[in-house]
Design an enzyme around this catalytic site. Structure first.
Site, PDB file in Angstrom:
ATOM      1  N   SER A  69       2.975  15.745  50.961  1.00  0.00           N
ATOM      2  CA  SER A  69       3.009  16.665  52.089  1.00  0.00           C
ATOM      3  C   SER A  69       2.122  16.174  53.227  1.00  0.00           C
ATOM      4  CB  SER A  69       2.578  18.047  51.604  1.00  0.00           C
ATOM      5  OG  SER A  69       2.025  18.794  52.642  1.00  0.00           O
ATOM      6  N   ARG A  72     -26.774  20.490  41.644  1.00  0.00           N
ATOM      7  CA  ARG A  72     -25.557  21.239  41.912  1.00  0.00           C
ATOM      8  C   ARG A  72     -24.721  21.341  40.641  1.00  0.00           C
ATOM      9  NH1 ARG A  72     -21.928  16.824  45.265  1.00  0.00           N
ATOM     10  NH2 ARG A  72     -20.367  18.477  45.175  1.00  0.00           N
TER      11      ARG A  72
HETATM   12  C1  HEA Z   1     -14.135  23.447  53.641  1.00  0.00           C
HETATM   13  C2  HEA Z   1     -14.594  23.707  52.623  1.00  0.00           C
HETATM   14  C3  HEA Z   1     -15.448  24.798  52.045  1.00  0.00           C
HETATM   15  C4  HEA Z   1     -15.654  26.100  52.443  1.00  0.00           C
HETATM   16  C5  HEA Z   1     -15.066  26.833  53.626  1.00  0.00           C
HETATM   17  C6  HEA Z   1     -16.570  26.644  51.486  1.00  0.00           C
HETATM   18  C7  HEA Z   1     -17.036  27.970  51.526  1.00  0.00           C
HETATM   19  C8  HEA Z   1     -17.971  28.481  50.648  1.00  0.00           C
HETATM   20  N1  HEA Z   1     -18.573  27.831  49.599  1.00  0.00           N
HETATM   21 FE1  HEA Z   1     -18.164  25.943  48.988  1.00  0.00          FE
HETATM   22  N2  HEA Z   1     -17.741  24.059  48.373  1.00  0.00           N
HETATM   23  C9  HEA Z   1     -16.885  23.163  48.972  1.00  0.00           C
HETATM   24  C10 HEA Z   1     -16.203  23.375  50.157  1.00  0.00           C
HETATM   25  C11 HEA Z   1     -16.202  24.577  50.855  1.00  0.00           C
HETATM   26  N3  HEA Z   1     -16.891  25.710  50.534  1.00  0.00           N
HETATM   27  C12 HEA Z   1     -16.817  21.945  48.226  1.00  0.00           C
HETATM   28  C13 HEA Z   1     -15.998  20.704  48.564  1.00  0.00           C
HETATM   29  C14 HEA Z   1     -17.665  22.116  47.123  1.00  0.00           C
HETATM   30  C15 HEA Z   1     -17.972  21.097  46.019  1.00  0.00           C
HETATM   31  C16 HEA Z   1     -17.166  21.393  44.800  1.00  0.00           C
HETATM   32  C17 HEA Z   1     -17.597  20.522  43.671  1.00  0.00           C
HETATM   33  O1  HEA Z   1     -18.807  20.465  43.378  1.00  0.00           O
HETATM   34  O2  HEA Z   1     -16.726  19.913  43.067  1.00  0.00           O
HETATM   35  C18 HEA Z   1     -18.243  23.448  47.256  1.00  0.00           C
HETATM   36  C19 HEA Z   1     -19.177  23.987  46.372  1.00  0.00           C
HETATM   37  C20 HEA Z   1     -19.795  25.206  46.531  1.00  0.00           C
HETATM   38  C21 HEA Z   1     -20.925  25.640  45.784  1.00  0.00           C
HETATM   39  C22 HEA Z   1     -21.656  24.820  44.730  1.00  0.00           C
HETATM   40  C23 HEA Z   1     -21.115  25.068  43.383  1.00  0.00           C
HETATM   41  C24 HEA Z   1     -21.814  24.221  42.388  1.00  0.00           C
HETATM   42  O3  HEA Z   1     -22.311  23.141  42.720  1.00  0.00           O
HETATM   43  O4  HEA Z   1     -21.849  24.669  41.242  1.00  0.00           O
HETATM   44  C25 HEA Z   1     -21.237  26.897  46.210  1.00  0.00           C
HETATM   45  C26 HEA Z   1     -22.337  27.714  45.673  1.00  0.00           C
HETATM   46  O5  HEA Z   1     -22.811  28.573  46.266  1.00  0.00           O
HETATM   47  C27 HEA Z   1     -20.308  27.226  47.251  1.00  0.00           C
HETATM   48  C28 HEA Z   1     -20.278  28.432  47.953  1.00  0.00           C
HETATM   49  C29 HEA Z   1     -19.448  28.691  49.025  1.00  0.00           C
HETATM   50  C30 HEA Z   1     -19.413  29.968  49.710  1.00  0.00           C
HETATM   51  C31 HEA Z   1     -20.212  31.169  49.347  1.00  0.00           C
HETATM   52  C32 HEA Z   1     -18.489  29.828  50.717  1.00  0.00           C
HETATM   53  C33 HEA Z   1     -18.095  30.884  51.716  1.00  0.00           C
HETATM   54  O6  HEA Z   1     -18.142  30.342  53.006  1.00  0.00           O
HETATM   55  C34 HEA Z   1     -16.752  31.445  51.437  1.00  0.00           C
HETATM   56  C35 HEA Z   1     -16.507  32.667  52.268  1.00  0.00           C
HETATM   57  C36 HEA Z   1     -15.116  33.214  52.171  1.00  0.00           C
HETATM   58  C37 HEA Z   1     -14.753  34.281  51.461  1.00  0.00           C
HETATM   59  C38 HEA Z   1     -15.702  34.999  50.597  1.00  0.00           C
HETATM   60  C39 HEA Z   1     -13.336  34.735  51.430  1.00  0.00           C
HETATM   61  C40 HEA Z   1     -13.070  35.967  52.231  1.00  0.00           C
HETATM   62  C41 HEA Z   1     -13.309  37.283  51.601  1.00  0.00           C
HETATM   63  C42 HEA Z   1     -12.637  37.852  50.587  1.00  0.00           C
HETATM   64  C43 HEA Z   1     -11.602  37.165  49.772  1.00  0.00           C
HETATM   65  C44 HEA Z   1     -12.918  39.220  50.207  1.00  0.00           C
HETATM   66  C45 HEA Z   1     -13.790  39.331  49.018  1.00  0.00           C
HETATM   67  C46 HEA Z   1     -15.189  39.324  49.458  1.00  0.00           C
HETATM   68  C47 HEA Z   1     -16.209  39.757  48.723  1.00  0.00           C
HETATM   69  C48 HEA Z   1     -16.038  40.201  47.301  1.00  0.00           C
HETATM   70  C49 HEA Z   1     -17.586  39.806  49.299  1.00  0.00           C
HETATM   71  N4  HEA Z   1     -19.442  26.177  47.431  1.00  0.00           N
HETATM   72  C1  HEA Z   2     -16.646  17.507  57.597  1.00  0.00           C
HETATM   73  C2  HEA Z   2     -17.196  16.886  56.684  1.00  0.00           C
HETATM   74  C3  HEA Z   2     -18.370  15.957  56.739  1.00  0.00           C
HETATM   75  C4  HEA Z   2     -18.955  15.312  57.811  1.00  0.00           C
HETATM   76  C5  HEA Z   2     -18.574  15.341  59.260  1.00  0.00           C
HETATM   77  C6  HEA Z   2     -20.035  14.551  57.252  1.00  0.00           C
HETATM   78  C7  HEA Z   2     -20.878  13.745  58.017  1.00  0.00           C
HETATM   79  C8  HEA Z   2     -21.818  12.883  57.487  1.00  0.00           C
HETATM   80  N1  HEA Z   2     -22.169  12.779  56.158  1.00  0.00           N
HETATM   81 FE1  HEA Z   2     -21.455  13.911  54.646  1.00  0.00          FE
HETATM   82  N2  HEA Z   2     -20.534  14.820  53.080  1.00  0.00           N
HETATM   83  C9  HEA Z   2     -19.473  15.682  53.143  1.00  0.00           C
HETATM   84  C10 HEA Z   2     -18.802  16.073  54.287  1.00  0.00           C
HETATM   85  C11 HEA Z   2     -19.102  15.584  55.557  1.00  0.00           C
HETATM   86  N3  HEA Z   2     -20.108  14.749  55.891  1.00  0.00           N
HETATM   87  C12 HEA Z   2     -19.141  16.171  51.847  1.00  0.00           C
HETATM   88  C13 HEA Z   2     -18.000  17.144  51.511  1.00  0.00           C
HETATM   89  C14 HEA Z   2     -20.028  15.569  50.957  1.00  0.00           C
HETATM   90  C15 HEA Z   2     -20.191  15.788  49.461  1.00  0.00           C
HETATM   91  C16 HEA Z   2     -19.058  15.357  48.615  1.00  0.00           C
HETATM   92  C17 HEA Z   2     -19.347  15.695  47.190  1.00  0.00           C
HETATM   93  O1  HEA Z   2     -20.139  14.978  46.567  1.00  0.00           O
HETATM   94  O2  HEA Z   2     -18.794  16.693  46.686  1.00  0.00           O
HETATM   95  C18 HEA Z   2     -20.886  14.720  51.776  1.00  0.00           C
HETATM   96  C19 HEA Z   2     -21.891  13.921  51.240  1.00  0.00           C
HETATM   97  C20 HEA Z   2     -22.583  12.977  51.975  1.00  0.00           C
HETATM   98  C21 HEA Z   2     -23.402  11.959  51.388  1.00  0.00           C
HETATM   99  C22 HEA Z   2     -23.620  11.726  49.885  1.00  0.00           C
HETATM  100  C23 HEA Z   2     -24.736  12.549  49.393  1.00  0.00           C
HETATM  101  C24 HEA Z   2     -24.911  12.435  47.933  1.00  0.00           C
HETATM  102  O3  HEA Z   2     -24.025  12.855  47.186  1.00  0.00           O
HETATM  103  O4  HEA Z   2     -25.952  11.926  47.525  1.00  0.00           O
HETATM  104  C25 HEA Z   2     -23.932  11.230  52.418  1.00  0.00           C
HETATM  105  C26 HEA Z   2     -24.835  10.075  52.250  1.00  0.00           C
HETATM  106  O5  HEA Z   2     -24.967   9.260  53.048  1.00  0.00           O
HETATM  107  C27 HEA Z   2     -23.405  11.808  53.648  1.00  0.00           C
HETATM  108  C28 HEA Z   2     -23.699  11.338  54.925  1.00  0.00           C
HETATM  109  C29 HEA Z   2     -23.096  11.794  56.083  1.00  0.00           C
HETATM  110  C30 HEA Z   2     -23.381  11.248  57.410  1.00  0.00           C
HETATM  111  C31 HEA Z   2     -24.372  10.183  57.744  1.00  0.00           C
HETATM  112  C32 HEA Z   2     -22.569  11.930  58.271  1.00  0.00           C
HETATM  113  C33 HEA Z   2     -22.478  11.697  59.748  1.00  0.00           C
HETATM  114  O6  HEA Z   2     -21.139  11.630  60.180  1.00  0.00           O
HETATM  115  C34 HEA Z   2     -23.220  12.729  60.543  1.00  0.00           C
HETATM  116  C35 HEA Z   2     -23.403  12.275  61.963  1.00  0.00           C
HETATM  117  C36 HEA Z   2     -23.969  13.342  62.846  1.00  0.00           C
HETATM  118  C37 HEA Z   2     -25.245  13.420  63.307  1.00  0.00           C
HETATM  119  C38 HEA Z   2     -26.288  12.458  62.896  1.00  0.00           C
HETATM  120  C39 HEA Z   2     -25.681  14.541  64.198  1.00  0.00           C
HETATM  121  C40 HEA Z   2     -25.425  14.358  65.664  1.00  0.00           C
HETATM  122  C41 HEA Z   2     -26.012  13.134  66.224  1.00  0.00           C
HETATM  123  C42 HEA Z   2     -26.960  13.111  67.208  1.00  0.00           C
HETATM  124  C43 HEA Z   2     -27.469  14.338  67.858  1.00  0.00           C
HETATM  125  C44 HEA Z   2     -27.376  11.761  67.673  1.00  0.00           C
HETATM  126  C45 HEA Z   2     -28.768  11.365  67.452  1.00  0.00           C
HETATM  127  C46 HEA Z   2     -29.172  11.389  66.043  1.00  0.00           C
HETATM  128  C47 HEA Z   2     -29.925  10.464  65.428  1.00  0.00           C
HETATM  129  C48 HEA Z   2     -30.113   9.085  65.917  1.00  0.00           C
HETATM  130  C49 HEA Z   2     -30.593  10.847  64.161  1.00  0.00           C
HETATM  131  N4  HEA Z   2     -22.587  12.863  53.349  1.00  0.00           N
END
Ligand code: HEA
Ligand code: HEA
Ligand code: CUA
Ligand SMILES: [Cu+2]
Lengths: 294, 529, 379
Positions: free
Chosen positions: B173, B454
């Site tokens: 998809s 975590r």
């Molecule tokens: C884009 C991605 C995204 C978004 C939006 C979120 C949103 C949220 N996430 Fe996250 N999260 C991930 C991406 C994201 N997450 C990922 C990639 C991981 C890693 C997984 C892994 O380890 O493999 C992770 C893991 C992760 C952890 C760690 C779990 C662990 O390591 O064991 C936790 C713990 O607090 C957490 C919490 C939340 C919460 C509270 C929100 C909130 O923002 C959510 C809010 C939204 C709602 C709640 C829904 C709307 C409301 C209802 C449906 C009504 C019901 C409401 C109530 C009962 C109050 N997330």
């Molecule tokens: C939208 C998603 C998103 C984005 C945009 C980024 C952005 C970045 N991420 Fe992140 N990252 C994740 C999503 C994302 N990440 C997720 C989901 C994981 C966990 C996955 C998992 O294990 O489950 C992760 C984990 C992750 C790790 C691994 C951590 C670990 O497991 O030990 C690292 C390590 O280098 C990293 C680095 C970065 C860096 C350097 C950027 C950079 O792109 C950020 C650059 C931006 C800035 C720095 C700020 C603005 C800059 C300025 C104002 C300029 C001046 C600043 C300086 C000179 C300091 N990310």
């Protein structure tokens, strides 16, 4: 691009085929999941039937969808620009296929450049070899795995070499077919098509022979024979599947040619199939070099 | 501007122009319909993934095992991550792309309309399989969204095959959706719309689509290897057969890292649209924005192993990946500075889309800073796999991607529905979200620094207080999102009529058509000077 | 960023009834030179980021306050400046280089595993750690010692939790202070990660490979850490405790261990000729079972099918005794079921097998003696 072309950009009103295709993919995924699950538990279930149903449905979908497209195309609804969309779509699709193979080639390269030498103690892994795998010596192809499974090397001469020649030739004949089509030499076109398809089928035939050879007593090269067997069968297997698909595409084109479809400057479908065929060919060359020769 | 496009469908013998009822949605080839489908689907998935997060937060509310078993907890974490990434954020962006791209470049529709419909309808099926696995005997996948081998292979529960095939069709998809975006942009721009005249929004989707085409197939490859390792006796990720579990991580993160930029580049595009509008000033440094986006995309291919610093890579590798990762801060910084300069000496107003955009810039930057800290290998040894990482990625994903989606949704809702949204409620949504999201995710930094790993269902006593507050923030944030649902439904049902261009400072072709946008737009291409 | 932290903190401490002081808010400085370098690096980046944050957010807030339309601000028309773009590309690069230099030197130091005084092999398995001292013949398992009653509070009536709830083990790793100790990490099943924050050591334990890490601790004391890689169900329940002893105490400990090993070898031999009464076996068996087996097969013996089979009415636990013994002794390759031959004494295996054959209604009436175990596995 002139304004006029935009006015005739064809947007079909609606179509049932996409949803049929989505459902077919669902059946395939769900069926395959069940099938594999059952295989693993030695239980019998309905997974296989779902899978077959899914494939049947997808063939039906492709047939229906492409009939629509062909009818539209024959009715002259497609502008030059539309043709471009198709071409670009097809080329990016092929690029995505390249990346799919890249994952497996990556695995192959990683295994032979890093994993296997490391298991043998290379780099900072002296202790890995000393403590965990004292009996193991690294080599490629990996004919004896760390846990002692043995196998034999599939040479590049013989069948693989023949296959290389066959596939390279078929790429050339496919090209000639294309040239013939562009020059509107229909009977030559047919001859080249028959040749290309036959070469493709011959390739597949020999590939199956080769697998038989691999699975024989003397070779003992199985899918489960460690990383060498894994990469060998997965790479050649996926390639084989693509050849099969390519042959099917070419056959469909052949049938359409017999029906008198395509003109020297409107034959996108033909071209897509021949691109695909060249792509399959290039992958094979890479395979031949990386899997067989070095 | 209202001439019809050629739209008969030859096969159906059905000359109805616009179908009604469910068939309209099942058979549609209209980019606006499909965009709507994507957006609703992603919102439903967001609620589903959020509901799972709520259970996670309930379990972590206090020490001890309260409501779920550890294994089920791992299933929740895994499926939460998978749903949010693949079901909520990505489809939401694809939905925006579908709605807006053709209108922004003056095209009659997406280039391959039927394919477009297919791309969408695969998704509900894929997620039905994934979520369905909760109800199977063996339970849902429990190995984290990163499915590290051999936990996902030899030691996985029985539903791995379903997970693998669900990811396969999800990938199909995404790839088809991305091809459609690329082709539309390359081929369907109105005459005069040169590449460097395209809105930045279009640019970011263009580049994102390339990333997708390049890395989704790699994901398909790696899940295939997981499948054969699990069920067919291969040993790609098993040292006994000459493979290496770390190889899994290399292939996965080769996909995974570009994937996180797939989830942020479109966000950059959205705020680069909204900030100039509400600052009433042209985007500062348009061309440098384009180059920065492209650089981020290119760099994203050579930083993947920063997720793997603790796996025992050779020193050379660690240094290489550290330096490359740090470099990403440069083009990202350029973007942040450009947004800053766009606001500078503007004439700003703070409508809801602008509020979300500003919150995006600040909170995303905080997430980016923690990313930079993670990039330093020696310190990552301390941060890795702790709540510090969880804090980092929720800042970039929730206050980053999600907030930008809200900004975009509020910005274009008038165009989509023809009505203005309820301003008061939407401000409530913003302020409640802003406060609760920080209560939810900011303390996670401290937890991580203090040493909480975590993916654990229970924790040592010193982490108790912070977790309680995080959970409270989580519930509050979850409830706040329901306000958005109310706003959208009210906006669809009625409300003040929206003019063709409701925002004084807005620019772009989409504002030249009436609100709501007619079913077919730009059947004849607009003139671009 | 800083100010934001303080805000949260004061808000939190106002409302919370227990003290914040319990938890450090920052990264630990640790107990080694490396960990202090890491801490310094952490603070350096934190300060730099905070600084950049204050400037960038400051400018944005300035324009939000003073360049708003309601204040009559008219928008300027500038929208491009190559000079300024180059400037804000170059400055971050310089800053990054300033960070990369100390990071590189710290990293090189961390990765230098040569010239160790003590070498210990650390093997993770679901869900415990195994420590093996090279050239000393000492090896043992280290398992979570927090009792189940403390973490299972489904009815929220769990026992009072210990001070070191979930961070305590039965036998800690013991190392000498001020000596370079090298760790060889590997795993028996899935990937684990051995992490002790105070040493700034976090290294994945990959099955089939050995990763190296080292530490040199200056202060004797007890240091705690946890497994840091998702490794299945009880990932949250495999803590690490390291006891750092002074050189002299460490030598004494080694001698003590050698003696214990000799004693248990004696006991093992003696047990071959002993015959234990049924209730003695059952009692010991229950202990062993709860400590080692209940994580997967559950105290009820019902397991968590399909991942972990039930032992109640299991064909193995009610069928052939020898097969039962062998399963426990050697484990099943490629499953969570490890071999317990290395971990448990013959007596303990005899006891646990007896227990499994008679508990939960598996009333086979069999009693298994250490000698039976020895005989079964000798074949
Ligand atoms: C884009 C991605 C995204 C978004 C939006 C979120 C949103 C949220 N996430 Fe996250 N999260 C991930 C991406 C994201 N997450 C990922 C990639 C991981 C890693 C997984 C892994 O380890 O493999 C992770 C893991 C992760 C952890 C760690 C779990 C662990 O390591 O064991 C936790 C713990 O607090 C957490 C919490 C939340 C919460 C509270 C929100 C909130 O923002 C959510 C809010 C939204 C709602 C709640 C829904 C709307 C409301 C209802 C449906 C009504 C019901 C409401 C109530 C009962 C109050 N997330
Ligand atoms: C939208 C998603 C998103 C984005 C945009 C980024 C952005 C970045 N991420 Fe992140 N990252 C994740 C999503 C994302 N990440 C997720 C989901 C994981 C966990 C996955 C998992 O294990 O489950 C992760 C984990 C992750 C790790 C691994 C951590 C670990 O497991 O030990 C690292 C390590 O280098 C990293 C680095 C970065 C860096 C350097 C950027 C950079 O792109 C950020 C650059 C931006 C800035 C720095 C700020 C603005 C800059 C300025 C104002 C300029 C001046 C600043 C300086 C000179 C300091 N990310
Ligand atoms: Cu062992 Cu996590
Ligand atoms: Cu990354």
């Amino acid at each position: 691009m002139t304004t006029k072309e935009y006015e005739s950009y064809y947007v079909p009103a609606h179509s049932k085929w996409p949803i049929v295709g989505a459902f077919a993919l669902f059946l395939i995924a769900f069926g395959a999941g069940n099938y594999v699950h059952d295989l693993n538990n030695n239980s019998s279930g309905y997974g296989g039937y779902l899978l077959i149903a899914g494939f049947a449905l997808i063939i039906y979908m492709v047939y229906g969808w492409f009939s629509n497209v062909i009818n539209e195309s024959m009715a002259g609804r497609y502008s030059h620009q539309m043709d471009n969309s198709f071409r670009q779509g097809m080329s990016w699709f092929i690029f995505s296929e390249v990346m799919f193979f890249a994952a497996f080639f990556g695995a192959l390269l990683y295994a032979r450049q890093f994993a296997v030498p490391w298991l043998g103690g290379a780099g900072n892994n002296a202790m890995t070899a000393e403590v965990l795998w004292p009996e193991f010596t690294a080599s490629w192809p990996l004919l004896k795995t760390p846990d002692g499974t043995e196998t034999n090397e599939m040479g590049w001469y013989g069948l693989p070499l023949i296959n290389t020649v066959l596939l390279l030739t078929s790429s050339i004949t496919a090209h000639f077919a294309h040239v013939a089509l562009e020059q509107n030499k229909r009977s030559q076109l047919k001859v080249w098509m028959v040749l290309t398809i036959s070469l493709g089928i011959a390739f597949l035939f020999f590939q199956v022979q080769e697998y038989g050879h691999g699975y024989s007593e003397e070779m003992q090269l199985y899918l489960t024979s460690g990383i060498y067997g894994n990469t060998f069968y997965l790479l050649t297997g996926f390639h084989g599947m693509h050849v099969t698909l390519g042959v099917i595409m070419l056959t469909v084109m052949f049938i359409r040619i017999l029906k008198g479809h395509f003109t020297p400057n409107n034959h996108f479908a033909f071209q897509a199939a021949s691109w695909y065929w060249h792509f399959v060919d290039v992958v094979w060359v890479m395979l031949f070099i990386f899997v067989y020769i070095i | 501007m209202t001439t019809e496009v050629l739209t008969e469908d030859l096969s159906e013998h059905n000359q109805h122009h616009k179908m009604t009822g469910i068939k309209r949605w099942l058979y549609t080839t209209n980019h606006k319909d499909i965009g709507t489908l994507y957006l609703w689907f992603s919102f439903i998935m967001f609620l589903t993934g959020g509901a799972l997060a709520m259970i996670i937060r309930m379990e972590l509310f206090q020490p001890g095992l309260q409501i779920v078993e550890p294994d089920f907890f791992n299933q929740l974490t895994t499926v939460h991550g998978l749903i949010m990434v693949f079901g909520a954020i990505m489809p939401a962006f694809t939905g925006l792309a579908n709605w807006m791209l053709p209108m922004m470049i003056g095209a009659p529709d997406m280039a391959l309309p039927r394919l477009n419909n297919w791309s969408f309808w695969i998704l509900p099926f894929a997620f039905a399989i994934l979520i369905g696995s909760f109800f199977m005997e063996s339970g849902a996948p429990n190995f984290g969204w990163t499915f590290y081998a051999p936990l996902s292979t030899t030691y996985s529960n029985g539903s791995t095959a379903f997970f693998v095939f669900a990811v396969h069709i999800m990938g199909i998809s995404s790839i088809m959706g991305a091809i459609n975006i690329v082709v539309t942009i390359m081929n369907l721009r109105a005459p005069g719309m040169t590449y460097m005249k395209m809105p930045l929004f279009v640019w970011t989707f263009f580049i994102t689509a390339y990333l997708l085409i390049a890395v989704m197939p790699v994901l398909a490859g790696v899940v295939t290897m997981v499948l054969t390792d699990t069920y067919f006796g291969t040993s790609f990720f098993n040292a006994a057969g000459g493979g290496d579990p770390v190889m899994f991580q290399h292939i996965f993160w080769f996909f995974g890292h570009p994937e996180v930029y797939i989830m942020i580049l479109p966000a950059f595009g959205i705020v680069s649209t909204t900030i100039p509008t509400f600052a009433r000033k042209k985007l500062f440094g348009y061309s440098s924005m384009v180059y920065a986006t492209a650089s981020i995309a290119l760099l994203s291919f050579i930083v993947w192993a920063h997720h793997m610093f603790t796996t025992g890579m050779p020193l050379f590798g660690e240094l290489f990946f550290m330096y490359c990762t740090m470099l990403i801060a440069v083009p990202t910084g350029v973007k942040v500075f450009n947004w800053m300069a766009t606001m500078w000496r503007g004439s700003m107003t703070f409508e809801t889309p602008m509020l979300f955009s500003i919150a995006f810039v600040i909170l995303f930057t905080i997430g980016g800073f923690s990313g930079l800290m993670l990039a330093l290998t020696p310190v990552d040894f301390q941060y890795h796999d702790t709540y510090f990482v969880v804090a980092h990625f929720h800042y970039v994903l929730v206050t980053g991607s999600l907030f930008s989606i809200y900004a975009g949704a509020y910005y274009w809702l008038p165009k989509w529905t023809g009505h203005m949204y309820n301003d008061v409620l939407s401000k409530w949504h913003f302020w409640c979200s802003l406060i609760s999201v920080n209560l939810l995710f900011f303390p996670m930094h401290f937890l991580g620094l203090a040493g909480m790993p975590r993916r654990i269902p229970d924790y040592a006593l010193q982490f108790a207080d912070f977790n309680k507050w995080i959970s409270i923030g989580g519930f509050a944030f979850g409830l706040s999102q329901l306000i958005f649902l109310v706003v959208v439904i009210k906006c669809i049902k009625g409300g003040e009529k929206a003019p063709a261009k409701p925002w004084e400072g807005a620019e772009g072709l989409e504002w030249t058509v009436p609100s709501p946008a007619p079913y077919h737009t730009f059947s004849t291409p607009p003139k671009i000077d | 960023m800083k100010r934001r932290n303080l805000g949260w903190l004061s808000l939190g401490s106002l409302l919370s009834y227990s003290a914040w002081a319990d938890m450090p808010l920052n990264l630990t400085q640790g107990a080694t030179e490396v960990s202090r370098n890491v801490y310094d690096l952490h603070m350096l980046v934190l300060y730099i980021c905070t600084g950049i944050g204050i400037i960038v957010f400051g400018i944005m807030f300035w324009s939000m306050i003073f360049h708003r339309k309601s204040k009559g601000a008219k928008s300027a028309s500038f929208h491009e400046s190559t000079k300024i773009e180059i400037l804000w590309t170059a400055i971050p690069i310089v800053i990054l280089i300033a960070m990369a230099v100390p990071a590189t030197s710290t990293l090189i130091e961390m990765e230098d595993n040569s010239n160790a005084d003590v070498t210990i092999q650390i093997t993770g398995s679901q869900w415990k750690w195994h420590y093996k001292y090279f050239d000393q013949g000492i090896e043992y398992y280290s398992v979570l010692s927090t009792p189940r009653e403390q973490y299972e509070n489904h009815q929220s009536n769990s026992a009072i939790k210990n001070e070191h709830y979930l961070l305590e083990v039965d036998k800690p790793l013991v190392i000498p202070a001020n000596k370079k100790v090298r760790f060889l990490m590997t795993s028996d099943d899935v990937i684990h990660s051995w992490w002790v924050p105070a040493f700034a050591v976090k290294q994945d334990a990959n099955p089939g490979f050995i990763n190296e890490a080292w530490t040199k601790v200056d202060q004797p004391g007890i240091y705690r850490g946890q497994c840091a890689e998702l490794c299945g169900k009880d990932h949250g329940f495999m803590p690490i405790v390291v006891e750092v002893k002074s050189e002299a105490d460490y030598q004494n400990w080694l001698i003590e261990q050698q003696q214990l090993i000799a004693q248990s070898a004696e006991a093992e031999k003696a047990s071959l000729n002993s015959s234990l009464a049924m209730d003695e076996l059952m009692q010991l068996g229950e202990q062993v079972y709860l400590a080692n087996c209940a994580a997967c097969h559950q105290p009820t013996g019902l397991g968590l099918p399909p991942a972990f089979p039930a032992l109640k009415n299991s064909p193995v636990a009610t069928g052939d005794i020898n097969e039962h013994i062998i399963t426990v002794f050697n484990g099943r390759v490629g499953t969570g079921m490890q071999g317990y031959g290395k971990q448990l004494t013959l007596k303990e295996i005899a006891a646990v097998v007896t227990y499994e054959r008679n508990a939960w209604g598996n009333n086979t009436g069999d009693s298994v003696q250490p000698a039976d175990v020895n005989a079964a596995v000798a074949k």
